[in-house]
Design a protein around this motif. Structure first.
Motif, PDB file in Angstrom:
ATOM      1  N   PHE A  13      33.207  89.124 -48.386  1.00 29.63           N
ATOM      2  CA  PHE A  13      32.217  88.786 -47.544  1.00 29.63           C
ATOM      3  C   PHE A  13      31.191  89.991 -48.058  1.00 29.63           C
ATOM      4  CE2 PHE A  13      30.339  88.924 -42.923  1.00 29.63           C
ATOM      5  CZ  PHE A  13      29.002  88.761 -43.274  1.00 29.63           C
ATOM      6  N   MET A  14      31.684  91.202 -47.878  1.00 27.81           N
ATOM      7  CA  MET A  14      31.118  92.480 -47.908  1.00 27.81           C
ATOM      8  C   MET A  14      30.693  92.919 -49.638  1.00 27.81           C
ATOM      9  SD  MET A  14      29.553  94.212 -45.459  1.00 27.81           S
ATOM     10  CE  MET A  14      29.014  92.619 -44.856  1.00 27.81           C
ATOM     11  N   GLY A  15      31.377  92.424 -50.364  1.00 27.38           N
ATOM     12  CA  GLY A  15      31.278  92.484 -51.799  1.00 27.38           C
ATOM     13  C   GLY A  15      30.076  91.874 -52.123  1.00 27.38           C
ATOM     14  N   VAL A  42      36.873  95.372 -58.403  1.00 25.75           N
ATOM     15  CA  VAL A  42      38.331  95.038 -58.107  1.00 25.75           C
ATOM     16  C   VAL A  42      38.668  94.163 -57.026  1.00 25.75           C
ATOM     17  CG1 VAL A  42      40.405  96.365 -57.624  1.00 25.75           C
ATOM     18  CG2 VAL A  42      38.716  97.473 -58.813  1.00 25.75           C
ATOM     19  N   ASP A  43      39.501  93.419 -57.008  1.00 27.94           N
ATOM     20  CA  ASP A  43      40.207  92.425 -55.894  1.00 27.94           C
ATOM     21  C   ASP A  43      41.666  92.210 -56.183  1.00 27.94           C
ATOM     22  OD1 ASP A  43      38.658  90.729 -53.240  1.00 27.94           O
ATOM     23  OD2 ASP A  43      40.444  90.152 -53.868  1.00 27.94           O
ATOM     24  N   ILE A  44      42.138  92.409 -55.321  1.00 23.93           N
ATOM     25  CA  ILE A  44      43.697  92.083 -55.612  1.00 23.93           C
ATOM     26  C   ILE A  44      43.908  90.735 -55.750  1.00 23.93           C
ATOM     27  CG2 ILE A  44      44.335  91.594 -52.967  1.00 23.93           C
ATOM     28  CD1 ILE A  44      46.712  93.381 -53.207  1.00 23.93           C
ATOM     29  N   PRO A  82      39.784  95.046 -46.386  1.00 24.61           N
ATOM     30  CA  PRO A  82      40.213  95.349 -44.959  1.00 24.61           C
ATOM     31  C   PRO A  82      40.375  96.860 -44.538  1.00 24.61           C
ATOM     32  CG  PRO A  82      41.178  93.554 -45.959  1.00 24.61           C
ATOM     33  CD  PRO A  82      40.426  94.162 -47.048  1.00 24.61           C
ATOM     34  N   ASN A  83      40.170  97.001 -43.232  1.00 24.36           N
ATOM     35  CA  ASN A  83      40.058  98.572 -42.643  1.00 24.36           C
ATOM     36  C   ASN A  83      41.388  99.087 -43.099  1.00 24.36           C
ATOM     37  OD1 ASN A  83      38.068  97.375 -41.455  1.00 24.36           O
ATOM     38  ND2 ASN A  83      38.915  97.127 -39.593  1.00 24.36           N
ATOM     39  N   PHE A  84      42.671  98.935 -43.271  1.00 18.66           N
ATOM     40  CA  PHE A  84      43.836  99.726 -43.301  1.00 18.66           C
ATOM     41  C   PHE A  84      43.878 100.138 -44.718  1.00 18.66           C
ATOM     42  CE2 PHE A  84      46.745  97.127 -46.148  1.00 18.66           C
ATOM     43  CZ  PHE A  84      45.937  95.938 -46.107  1.00 18.66           C
ATOM     44  N   GLU A 103      32.926 100.974 -45.995  1.00 18.13           N
ATOM     45  CA  GLU A 103      32.688 100.097 -45.079  1.00 18.13           C
ATOM     46  C   GLU A 103      32.996 100.719 -43.719  1.00 18.13           C
ATOM     47  OE1 GLU A 103      30.619  98.022 -43.700  1.00 18.13           O
ATOM     48  OE2 GLU A 103      29.761  97.817 -45.570  1.00 18.13           O
ATOM     49  N   LYS A 104      32.815 100.052 -42.548  1.00 19.03           N
ATOM     50  CA  LYS A 104      32.956 100.333 -41.054  1.00 19.03           C
ATOM     51  C   LYS A 104      34.276  99.463 -40.630  1.00 19.03           C
ATOM     52  CE  LYS A 104      32.346  97.278 -38.712  1.00 19.03           C
ATOM     53  NZ  LYS A 104      32.852  95.778 -39.248  1.00 19.03           N
ATOM     54  N   PRO A 105      34.731 100.047 -39.647  1.00 17.83           N
ATOM     55  CA  PRO A 105      35.028 101.180 -39.046  1.00 17.83           C
ATOM     56  C   PRO A 105      35.476 102.043 -40.404  1.00 17.83           C
ATOM     57  CG  PRO A 105      36.799  99.693 -38.323  1.00 17.83           C
ATOM     58  CD  PRO A 105      35.955  98.849 -39.234  1.00 17.83           C
ATOM     59  N   HIS A 131      27.496 101.863 -41.411  1.00 17.30           N
ATOM     60  CA  HIS A 131      27.095 101.304 -39.968  1.00 17.30           C
ATOM     61  C   HIS A 131      25.485 100.939 -40.258  1.00 17.30           C
ATOM     62  CE1 HIS A 131      30.162 101.913 -37.540  1.00 17.30           C
ATOM     63  NE2 HIS A 131      30.501 103.312 -37.793  1.00 17.30           N
ATOM     64  N   ASN A 132      25.246  99.978 -41.133  1.00 17.05           N
ATOM     65  CA  ASN A 132      23.839  99.463 -41.466  1.00 17.05           C
ATOM     66  C   ASN A 132      23.006  99.125 -40.382  1.00 17.05           C
ATOM     67  OD1 ASN A 132      26.083  97.668 -42.528  1.00 17.05           O
ATOM     68  ND2 ASN A 132      24.657  96.066 -41.673  1.00 17.05           N
ATOM     69  N   ASN A 133      23.248  98.898 -39.186  1.00 19.94           N
ATOM     70  CA  ASN A 133      22.389  98.177 -38.392  1.00 19.94           C
ATOM     71  C   ASN A 133      21.377  99.380 -37.746  1.00 19.94           C
ATOM     72  OD1 ASN A 133      22.960  95.356 -37.896  1.00 19.94           O
ATOM     73  ND2 ASN A 133      24.980  96.255 -37.558  1.00 19.94           N
TER      74      ASN A 133
HETATM   75  P1  NAI Z   1      36.907  89.719 -46.536  1.00 16.36           P
HETATM   76  O1  NAI Z   1      38.292  89.304 -46.073  1.00 16.36           O
HETATM   77  O2  NAI Z   1      35.723  88.845 -46.958  1.00 16.36           O
HETATM   78  O3  NAI Z   1      37.113  90.479 -47.965  1.00 16.36           O
HETATM   79  C1  NAI Z   1      37.878  91.625 -48.301  1.00 16.36           C
HETATM   80  C2  NAI Z   1      38.446  91.546 -49.920  1.00 16.36           C
HETATM   81  O4  NAI Z   1      39.107  92.407 -50.150  1.00 16.36           O
HETATM   82  C3  NAI Z   1      39.245  89.969 -50.091  1.00 16.36           C
HETATM   83  O5  NAI Z   1      38.501  89.295 -51.271  1.00 16.36           O
HETATM   84  C4  NAI Z   1      40.417  90.809 -50.497  1.00 16.36           C
HETATM   85  O6  NAI Z   1      41.134  89.925 -51.393  1.00 16.36           O
HETATM   86  C5  NAI Z   1      40.258  92.000 -50.875  1.00 16.36           C
HETATM   87  N1  NAI Z   1      41.283  92.887 -50.773  1.00 16.36           N
HETATM   88  C6  NAI Z   1      42.362  93.153 -49.859  1.00 16.36           C
HETATM   89  N2  NAI Z   1      43.173  93.998 -50.361  1.00 16.36           N
HETATM   90  C7  NAI Z   1      42.805  94.246 -51.372  1.00 16.36           C
HETATM   91  C8  NAI Z   1      43.326  95.588 -52.053  1.00 16.36           C
HETATM   92  N3  NAI Z   1      44.683  96.101 -52.069  1.00 16.36           N
HETATM   93  N4  NAI Z   1      42.944  95.744 -53.275  1.00 16.36           N
HETATM   94  C9  NAI Z   1      41.663  95.188 -53.593  1.00 16.36           C
HETATM   95  N5  NAI Z   1      41.057  94.168 -53.003  1.00 16.36           N
HETATM   96  C10 NAI Z   1      41.807  93.897 -51.870  1.00 16.36           C
HETATM   97  O7  NAI Z   1      36.539  90.991 -45.943  1.00 16.36           O
HETATM   98  P2  NAI Z   1      34.800  91.445 -45.546  1.00 16.36           P
HETATM   99  O8  NAI Z   1      34.433  90.775 -44.545  1.00 16.36           O
HETATM  100  O9  NAI Z   1      34.273  91.686 -46.752  1.00 16.36           O
HETATM  101  O10 NAI Z   1      35.238  93.028 -44.855  1.00 16.36           O
HETATM  102  C11 NAI Z   1      35.399  94.261 -45.864  1.00 16.36           C
HETATM  103  C12 NAI Z   1      35.111  95.469 -44.710  1.00 16.36           C
HETATM  104  O11 NAI Z   1      33.872  95.386 -44.790  1.00 16.36           O
HETATM  105  C13 NAI Z   1      35.873  95.827 -43.563  1.00 16.36           C
HETATM  106  O12 NAI Z   1      36.348  96.789 -43.357  1.00 16.36           O
HETATM  107  C14 NAI Z   1      34.794  94.933 -42.723  1.00 16.36           C
HETATM  108  O13 NAI Z   1      34.976  95.817 -41.281  1.00 16.36           O
HETATM  109  C15 NAI Z   1      33.531  95.410 -43.216  1.00 16.36           C
HETATM  110  N6  NAI Z   1      32.471  94.631 -42.667  1.00 16.36           N
HETATM  111  C16 NAI Z   1      31.249  95.432 -42.474  1.00 16.36           C
HETATM  112  C17 NAI Z   1      30.050  94.264 -42.303  1.00 16.36           C
HETATM  113  C18 NAI Z   1      28.883  95.198 -41.825  1.00 16.36           C
HETATM  114  O14 NAI Z   1      27.891  94.301 -41.662  1.00 16.36           O
HETATM  115  N7  NAI Z   1      28.608  96.533 -42.389  1.00 16.36           N
HETATM  116  C19 NAI Z   1      30.336  93.009 -42.169  1.00 16.36           C
HETATM  117  C20 NAI Z   1      31.391  92.497 -42.732  1.00 16.36           C
HETATM  118  C21 NAI Z   1      32.616  93.299 -42.986  1.00 16.36           C
END
Ligand code: NAI
Ligand code: SOE
Length: 390
Positions: A13-15, A42-44, A82-84, A103-105, A131-133
């Motif tokens: 999503f964020m990509g 890069v994506d796993i 993801p956050n971790f 990205e946040k948090p 923290h784009n908002n």
């Molecule tokens: P998502 O689940 O849609 O995408 C995460 C991507 O990371 C997936 O394609 C996954 O395959 C990939 N991934 C997982 N492990 C990986 C690894 N070891 N190496 C490379 N890629 C890996 O998650 P989303 O929504 O994109 O969220 C990502 C981050 O962005 C989170 O920290 C979330 O909190 C933040 N976020 C921020 C938003 C904002 O408005 N600022 C909105 C949505 C998410």
């Protein structure tokens, strides 16, 4: 012109949002201060890596983020995983001398976030957190009104970020429901945005007390699960405990003495993605809802009695981010708020001034500190103080 080779980790999503914002930078801010090239995504997941390269227009793709660390063409790294994974990736990227936009948090907890901030500061790299908002025009105008005293002495703030996507008990397990991958639930996910805006408007938090709830305690495990998408029966491979909050309500007090309410939830039927901020003072009030992102409502106690009421101010060229469009109502939306962040990020790199970034790892750290305190209060039932000496 400075050349920046940007690589992005996470093609979800964020990509997509980061790519749109990166591409928009020279369009909105012409002439740009930096020539940005999209190097590696890069994506796993190999399929996501491959399609992200094609769709987002990166030069190449990979499945192991560590490859980026020795890549000379990559001078800046976006962390959209993801956050971790934020901390391990950020720490390696800093060690390799890359600028980082995470990205946040920012991290799973305040201590990790602090270490990330310290490492970036010591390395002298540019660091930004998503923290784009707070980049939205109406939120920035709200701050200007508060700072110039148009609201008088501030009494109260209400911060609400509520959604509904978690409500379906058939919605599958995904990383956002898993404490080992997300840290906390809605608190860190959407509460972090609201907490950041509160701090941006009114300064540091002093203490908090809170209640959290988890409404659906176990979910189906299904491959490729995303937000509320219900999986087919043949995708379900088991059940997993949900160990994060679905809903959190907190009372907060700022160092200034102002008190407020934070409510964040993924169980509010009818609210898909509602971020509302309201501030009340002795001379006026201001309220913003991201359901109408280009409007700020302002009530002035100085208005004549006969015309008193909330006025609706349309964000336009005379307001923050006014350089983006020549008229009001054309919209500063999701892509634009990210692009505003990227302008700061790219220009801080071009000018070699890490301090030019409006929302840095320090801001990300201060939010993580408050998240920790809210989570602790939910466990103990006590008020928890925040250490603002750091
Ligand atoms: P998502 O689940 O849609 O995408 C995460 C991507 O990371 C997936 O394609 C996954 O395959 C990939 N991934 C997982 N492990 C990986 C690894 N070891 N190496 C490379 N890629 C890996 O998650 P989303 O929504 O994109 O969220 C990502 C981050 O962005 C989170 O920290 C979330 O909190 C933040 N976020 C921020 C938003 C904002 O408005 N600022 C909105 C949505 C998410
Ligand atoms: C899911 O709750 C999510 O994508 C969050 O992770 C974002 O930060 C928020 O802005 C939109 O919703």
């Amino acid at each position: 012109m400075k050349n920046i080779g940007i690589s992005m980790i996470g093609g979800g999503f964020m990509g997509k949002l980061h790519t749109l914002a990166i591409q928009s930078y020279p369009v909105y801010y012409y002439p740009p201060k930096a020539n940005v090239t999209k190097e590696c995504v890069v994506d796993i997941d190999p399929e996501i890596a491959r399609t992200s390269r094609e769709r987002f227009g990166f030069d190449r793709c990979a499945t192991d983020w560590k490859e980026l660390m020795n890549d000379d063409r990559t001078t800046a790294v976006v962390v959209a995983t993801p956050n971790f994974l934020h901390k391990p990736i950020v720490m390696e990227a800093i060690k390799a001398g890359k600028h980082v936009f995470c990205e946040k948090p920012l991290a799973m907890n305040g201590q990790d976030a602090y270490e990330m901030y310290q490492a970036a500061k010591e390395a002298g790299v540019v660091h930004a957190v998503g923290h784009n908002n707070r980049a939205l025009s109406a939120v920035r105008l709200m701050k200007q009104l508060i700072d110039k005293g148009a609201l008088g002495e501030i009494y109260s703030i209400q911060m609400r970020y509520v959604q509904a996507w978690g409500m379906d008990p058939e919605a599958p397990m995904q990383w956002r429901f898993d404490a080992s991958k997300a840290g906390t639930g809605t608190l860190g996910d959407t509460g972090s945005h609201a907490l950041d805006i509160g701090r941006y408007l009114l300064g540091d938090y002093k203490r908090v007390t809170s209640l959290t709830k988890t409404f659906v305690k176990e979910r189906n495990i299904a491959a490729g699960a995303l937000l509320s998408k219900v999986p087919d029966k043949n995708q379900i491979t088991g059940r997993q405990k949900v160990d994060v909050d679905d809903d959190i309500k907190a009372l907060v007090e700022f160092e200034s003495g102002v008190s407020g309410i934070l409510w964040s939830s993924r169980f509010c039927m009818g609210h898909e993605d509602t971020l509302d901020i309201e501030v009340y003072g002795s001379m006026g009030s201001a309220r913003f809802s991201r359901e109408r992102p280009n409007e700020l409502e302002f009530y002035s106690g100085k208005d004549e009695e006969s015309v008193k009421g909330f006025r609706k101010i349309k964000m336009g060229p005379q307001h923050p981010n006014g350089e983006l469009w020549p008229m009001a109502d054309l919209g500063v939306g999701y892509v634009e708020q990210k692009c505003v962040e990227y302008k700061d990020f790219f220009e801080a790199i071009a000018d070699n001034k890490p301090g030019k970034v409006a929302t840095s790892f320090y801001d990300g750290f201060k939010v993580c500190q408050v998240i920790d305190a809210i989570a602790k209060s939910a466990q103990t039932g006590q008020w928890v103080e925040i250490d603002n000496t750091i």
